[in-house]
Design a protein around this motif. Structure first.
Motif, PDB file in Angstrom:
ATOM      1  N   LEU A 109      89.594 -60.986 -40.117  1.00 63.56           N
ATOM      2  CA  LEU A 109      89.647 -60.927 -41.567  1.00 63.56           C
ATOM      3  C   LEU A 109      88.327 -61.365 -42.203  1.00 63.56           C
ATOM      4  O   LEU A 109      88.035 -61.003 -43.341  1.00 63.56           O
ATOM      5  N   ALA A 110      87.542 -62.162 -41.448  1.00 64.87           N
ATOM      6  CA  ALA A 110      86.308 -62.710 -42.023  1.00 64.87           C
ATOM      7  C   ALA A 110      85.055 -62.384 -41.225  1.00 64.87           C
ATOM      8  O   ALA A 110      83.949 -62.689 -41.668  1.00 64.87           O
ATOM      9  N   CYS A 111      85.189 -61.780 -40.036  1.00 63.11           N
ATOM     10  CA  CYS A 111      84.021 -61.514 -39.191  1.00 63.11           C
ATOM     11  C   CYS A 111      83.139 -60.428 -39.790  1.00 63.11           C
ATOM     12  O   CYS A 111      83.640 -59.452 -40.358  1.00 63.11           O
ATOM     13  N   SER A 112      81.846 -60.590 -39.637  1.00 60.14           N
ATOM     14  CA  SER A 112      80.912 -59.626 -40.220  1.00 60.14           C
ATOM     15  C   SER A 112      79.768 -59.263 -39.274  1.00 60.14           C
ATOM     16  O   SER A 112      78.780 -58.675 -39.688  1.00 60.14           O
ATOM     17  N   GLY A 113      79.900 -59.620 -37.994  1.00 63.68           N
ATOM     18  CA  GLY A 113      78.838 -59.319 -37.036  1.00 63.68           C
ATOM     19  C   GLY A 113      78.942 -57.913 -36.488  1.00 63.68           C
ATOM     20  O   GLY A 113      79.647 -57.055 -37.034  1.00 63.68           O
ATOM     21  N   ASP A 114      78.222 -57.643 -35.394  1.00 70.64           N
ATOM     22  CA  ASP A 114      78.262 -56.326 -34.756  1.00 70.64           C
ATOM     23  C   ASP A 114      79.673 -56.003 -34.282  1.00 70.64           C
ATOM     24  O   ASP A 114      80.465 -56.902 -33.977  1.00 70.64           O
ATOM     25  N   SER A 115      79.966 -54.709 -34.185  1.00 72.82           N
ATOM     26  CA  SER A 115      81.296 -54.250 -33.783  1.00 72.82           C
ATOM     27  C   SER A 115      81.358 -54.054 -32.273  1.00 72.82           C
ATOM     28  O   SER A 115      80.462 -53.452 -31.673  1.00 72.82           O
ATOM     29  N   VAL A 116      82.437 -54.538 -31.660  1.00 70.66           N
ATOM     30  CA  VAL A 116      82.633 -54.444 -30.216  1.00 70.66           C
ATOM     31  C   VAL A 116      84.019 -53.861 -29.939  1.00 70.66           C
ATOM     32  O   VAL A 116      85.005 -54.289 -30.542  1.00 70.66           O
ATOM     33  N   GLY A 138      85.338 -62.734 -31.051  1.00 76.04           N
ATOM     34  CA  GLY A 138      85.687 -62.898 -32.463  1.00 76.04           C
ATOM     35  C   GLY A 138      85.302 -64.268 -32.984  1.00 76.04           C
ATOM     36  O   GLY A 138      84.865 -64.408 -34.128  1.00 76.04           O
ATOM     37  N   GLY A 139      85.449 -65.293 -32.128  1.00 76.80           N
ATOM     38  CA  GLY A 139      85.046 -66.636 -32.518  1.00 76.80           C
ATOM     39  C   GLY A 139      83.558 -66.756 -32.737  1.00 76.80           C
ATOM     40  O   GLY A 139      83.090 -67.637 -33.462  1.00 76.80           O
ATOM     41  N   ALA A 140      82.785 -65.863 -32.109  1.00 73.64           N
ATOM     42  CA  ALA A 140      81.333 -65.811 -32.303  1.00 73.64           C
ATOM     43  C   ALA A 140      80.962 -64.855 -33.425  1.00 73.64           C
ATOM     44  O   ALA A 140      79.799 -64.449 -33.541  1.00 73.64           O
ATOM     45  N   GLU A 141      81.957 -64.478 -34.236  1.00 69.86           N
ATOM     46  CA  GLU A 141      81.764 -63.676 -35.446  1.00 69.86           C
ATOM     47  C   GLU A 141      81.507 -62.196 -35.189  1.00 69.86           C
ATOM     48  O   GLU A 141      81.044 -61.480 -36.072  1.00 69.86           O
ATOM     49  N   TYR A 142      81.819 -61.709 -33.975  1.00 70.25           N
ATOM     50  CA  TYR A 142      81.746 -60.276 -33.742  1.00 70.25           C
ATOM     51  C   TYR A 142      82.997 -59.599 -34.317  1.00 70.25           C
ATOM     52  O   TYR A 142      84.086 -60.179 -34.309  1.00 70.25           O
ATOM     53  N   GLN A 143      82.834 -58.381 -34.802  1.00 66.48           N
ATOM     54  CA  GLN A 143      83.973 -57.563 -35.210  1.00 66.48           C
ATOM     55  C   GLN A 143      84.515 -56.879 -33.959  1.00 66.48           C
ATOM     56  O   GLN A 143      83.817 -56.086 -33.339  1.00 66.48           O
ATOM     57  N   VAL A 144      85.757 -57.200 -33.587  1.00 63.85           N
ATOM     58  CA  VAL A 144      86.307 -56.754 -32.313  1.00 63.85           C
ATOM     59  C   VAL A 144      87.538 -55.876 -32.549  1.00 63.85           C
ATOM     60  O   VAL A 144      88.407 -56.216 -33.354  1.00 63.85           O
ATOM     61  N   ASP A 145      87.601 -54.771 -31.809  1.00 65.44           N
ATOM     62  CA  ASP A 145      88.782 -53.901 -31.817  1.00 65.44           C
ATOM     63  C   ASP A 145      89.329 -53.797 -30.404  1.00 65.44           C
ATOM     64  O   ASP A 145      88.565 -53.650 -29.430  1.00 65.44           O
ATOM     65  N   TYR A 146      90.664 -53.861 -30.306  1.00 69.39           N
ATOM     66  CA  TYR A 146      91.345 -53.712 -29.017  1.00 69.39           C
ATOM     67  C   TYR A 146      92.597 -52.890 -29.262  1.00 69.39           C
ATOM     68  O   TYR A 146      93.394 -53.200 -30.148  1.00 69.39           O
ATOM     69  N   PHE A 147      92.776 -51.819 -28.474  1.00 70.56           N
ATOM     70  CA  PHE A 147      93.861 -50.877 -28.707  1.00 70.56           C
ATOM     71  C   PHE A 147      94.923 -50.900 -27.609  1.00 70.56           C
ATOM     72  O   PHE A 147      95.617 -49.904 -27.394  1.00 70.56           O
ATOM     73  N   GLY A 148      95.054 -52.008 -26.907  1.00 67.99           N
ATOM     74  CA  GLY A 148      96.116 -52.139 -25.921  1.00 67.99           C
ATOM     75  C   GLY A 148      95.698 -51.739 -24.520  1.00 67.99           C
ATOM     76  O   GLY A 148      94.616 -51.175 -24.296  1.00 67.99           O
ATOM     77  N   PRO A 149      96.594 -52.004 -23.523  1.00 67.31           N
ATOM     78  CA  PRO A 149      96.240 -51.805 -22.114  1.00 67.31           C
ATOM     79  C   PRO A 149      96.438 -50.382 -21.609  1.00 67.31           C
ATOM     80  O   PRO A 149      96.101 -50.098 -20.465  1.00 67.31           O
ATOM     81  N   GLU A 150      96.981 -49.494 -22.436  1.00 68.15           N
ATOM     82  CA  GLU A 150      97.278 -48.140 -21.965  1.00 68.15           C
ATOM     83  C   GLU A 150      96.128 -47.169 -22.219  1.00 68.15           C
ATOM     84  O   GLU A 150      96.252 -45.975 -21.930  1.00 68.15           O
ATOM     85  N   LEU A 151      95.036 -47.635 -22.763  1.00 66.84           N
ATOM     86  CA  LEU A 151      93.903 -46.759 -23.051  1.00 66.84           C
ATOM     87  C   LEU A 151      93.301 -46.242 -21.744  1.00 66.84           C
ATOM     88  O   LEU A 151      93.005 -47.022 -20.840  1.00 66.84           O
ATOM     89  N   SER A 152      93.137 -44.943 -21.628  1.00 66.91           N
ATOM     90  CA  SER A 152      92.562 -44.352 -20.417  1.00 66.91           C
ATOM     91  C   SER A 152      91.040 -44.314 -20.511  1.00 66.91           C
ATOM     92  O   SER A 152      90.455 -44.542 -21.574  1.00 66.91           O
TER      93      SER A 152
END
Length: 293
Positions: A168-175, A196-210
């Motif tokens: 909600l508040a991260c503004s760093g590079d996207s990972v 995320g704690g180091a302010e990176y913008q992080v996306d994770y879409f679950g374990p089923e991603l091929s």
């Protein structure tokens, strides 16, 4: 850089990016343990200096050696290690409380213990010295599979919630974070929260991603880097398929727990080794070097 006035002073969010310690933990170190005392503006806002950066580096050094945070204050004064008394080993106490709550199926107590751990330590340190040993201990006790499943499900929910709040508040590079097997999901979520704690913008879409899915996403231009969590259960051919699928991407690819037998010649692929805390530092250092090139 957003510095206050003409001195090397950093507001808490920028300081978090520089030190890789999230603002919640920085506040806990100040209030509960009396270390890392920031300066204050006339309006009461925290700001940090270059001296504080070195103090955090020293704290993280001792934490990586396995010393609990409540012992670090005296270590910083003496600048020399002291033997950890078993009865004063905070990590032993934290692990015991988690195991007790897990065996009693007390999800409420587990949530309280996790919240305290995540506020007192960087996510990677807490994962290395508390969560991972407890997970291994529970998995080793095959007589109670329901306890393992309940613990891991609740922990995934907690990490997912923590990641959501961070973002909600991260503004760093996207990972973009991905994993090659469902059993690697806990490690992936822990890495995502550490980033995320180091302010990176992080996306994770679950374990089923091929690997094909990850390859498609990597071409979108949405992210600057991809963290790929391997698992020992995957075959060499699976590792090869993932690395080949992603090696042509423009993204910097960071592979955690990649086997030695899978050697890629792509300059985009970096194998992360060691504990999660060490891997996070490797990632951040590589990212900084990339920014300077």
């Amino acid at each position: 850089m957003n510095r206050l006035d003409d001195v090397h002073a950093y507001p808490i969010r920028e300081f978090a990016r520089l030190t890789n310690v999230n603002p919640v933990t920085l506040r806990a170190w100040e209030r509960r343990y009396g270390i890392i005392r920031p300066e204050r503006t006339e309006k009461g806002h925290r700001f940090y200096t270059e001296q504080h950066i070195q103090q955090v580096r020293n704290i993280l050094y001792w934490l990586d050696q396995g010393y609990p945070i409540r012992q670090v204050k005296s270590l910083l004064k003496d600048d020399a290690p002291r033997g950890m008394q078993e009865e004063d080993d905070e990590w032993t106490e934290r692990r015991a409380r988690l195991l007790n709550a897990a065996t009693q199926l007390s999800m409420h107590q587990l949530d309280k213990l996790w919240s305290d751990g995540f506020s007192s330590y960087p996510v990677a340190v807490y994962f290395d010295f508390c969560l991972l040993p407890v997970i291994r201990s529970l998995r080793a006790d095959s007589s109670h599979p329901a306890i393992v499943k309940g613990f891991e499900y609740a922990l995934k929910q907690k990490l997912s919630s923590l990641l959501h709040m961070q973002q909600l508040a991260c503004s760093g590079d996207s990972v973009l974070c991905c994993c090659t097997h469902p059993l690697a999901e806990l490690s992936t979520l822990a890495a995502a929260c550490a980033l995320g704690g180091a302010e990176y913008q992080v996306d994770y879409f679950g374990p089923e991603l091929s690997s094909e899915d990850a390859g498609y996403l990597s071409e979108s231009g949405r992210w600057q880097a991809l963290w790929l969590q391997f698992h020992p259960l995957v075959e060499d051919t699976t590792e090869q398929r993932w690395t080949e699928q992603l090696s042509s991407s423009e993204l910097a690819l960071y592979c955690s727990d990649l086997s030695d037998s899978c050697n890629s010649q792509s300059k985009q692929i970096r194998a992360m080794k060691g504990s999660l805390s060490q891997q996070i530092r490797q990632f951040i250092q590589c990212q900084k070097q990339g920014d300077m090139q």
